[in-house]
Design an enzyme around this catalytic site. Structure first.
Site, PDB file in Angstrom:
ATOM      1  CB  SER A 135      -0.917  -0.003   1.230  1.00  0.00           C
ATOM      2  OG  SER A 135      -0.163  -0.155   2.424  1.00  0.00           O
ATOM      3  CD  GLU A 136       4.762  -0.336   1.105  1.00  0.00           C
ATOM      4  OE1 GLU A 136       5.309  -1.078   1.921  1.00  0.00           O
ATOM      5  OE2 GLU A 136       3.956  -0.768   0.230  1.00  0.00           O
ATOM      6  CB  VAL A 137       2.266   3.917  -4.491  1.00  0.00           C
ATOM      7  CG1 VAL A 137       3.636   3.388  -4.893  1.00  0.00           C
ATOM      8  CG2 VAL A 137       1.175   2.893  -4.748  1.00  0.00           C
TER       9      VAL A 137
END
Length: 261
Positions: A135-137
């Protein structure tokens, strides 16, 4: 060591390291990172431990980074951020290079840095209800620190999609791409992990350690003269080892090897 974020139990030859912050979906912070590194370092050196299970309490396996920790990092300088990231990178490396086989028991959702924890393990067993997400982006970040392990585990082509889209995907999709080895119904998860651990503990401890190192050091390396010499040297050395000699002798003599006595 008195752990604040983990529980550790040893039954027979199997150690279980359990993420134990269920109220925070087992999100990690600087304390849990340090404790995981310490736990795997110590268990890796414990001659009585033959396999390690990485598990979690609560409905989620690991939600990635703790939000309070992330807020604190937002105020860090470049140098402080790099030092902080290196602590996470070192912890993941400790799991990846642990001389004992590590089985991830994924009972619930596994997001972001949690996927790095799982990818650093050798064998992954997941409940069919677990979901995965890089989910980082969505937060304007990238899964940089965990990328060496996650890309190895899911493959470059899958990483191209899920690193960029931050889509959630199921345990069955994780198995299809090779990230998970086995997916079970929730009530069969314990039994599935126990069967794998039993198989690990039935084998020569030295051979398991060397087989783990073999995969790590041979994967992706060209098959050239240096590789032939390296692999020939490895099999010659283990044939001459105490456990190598004992394993062959016990097979020929139709008896249990000493590590099962």
């Amino acid at each position: 060591m008195d752990y604040q974020t983990l529980t550790i139990s040893i039954a027979g030859k199997v150690a279980t390291v359990t993420l134990d912050r269920p109220d925070l979906r087992n999100a990690f912070n600087e304390t849990s990172i340090a404790e995981l590194a310490q736990a795997f370092d110590e268990l890796g050196l414990d001659d009585e431990v033959r396999a390690i299970v990485l598990a979690a309490n609560g409905p989620a396996f690991c939600a990635g980074a703790d939000l309070n920790w992330m807020k604190k990092m937002a105020g860090y300088s470049q140098a402080e951020n790099e030092a902080d990231a290196m602590r996470l990178a070192s912890m993941l490396r400790t799991i990846y290079f642990c001389p004992k086989p590590v089985v991830a028991k994924v009972q619930g959702d596994c997001y972001a840095g949690g996927m790095g924890l799982v990818a650093a393990c050798d064998i992954v067993v997941a409940s069919e209800g677990a979901n995965f997400c890089l989910s980082e982006v969505k937060l304007g970040l990238v899964p940089a620190t965990i990328s060496p392990y996650v890309i190895k585990a899911m493959g470059e082509q899958a990483a191209r999609r899920y690193f960029l889209t931050a889509e959630r995907f199921s345990a069955l999709e994780a198995k299809r791409m090779g990230f998970a080895h086995e997916v079970t119904v929730p009530e069969a998860l314990d039994a599935a992990v126990a069967a794998i651990v039993k198989a690990l503990c039935n084998n020569s401890p030295n051979a398991v350690r060397e087989a783990k190192r073999l995969v790590r050091e041979v994967a992706g390396v060209p098959v050239d003269d240096a590789m032939l010499a390296d692999t020939a040297g490895r099999i010659a050395a283990i044939r001459a080892s105490n456990e190598g000699r004992e394993g062959v002798a016990s097979f020929l003599e139709k008896r249990k090897p000493s590590w099962l006595a």
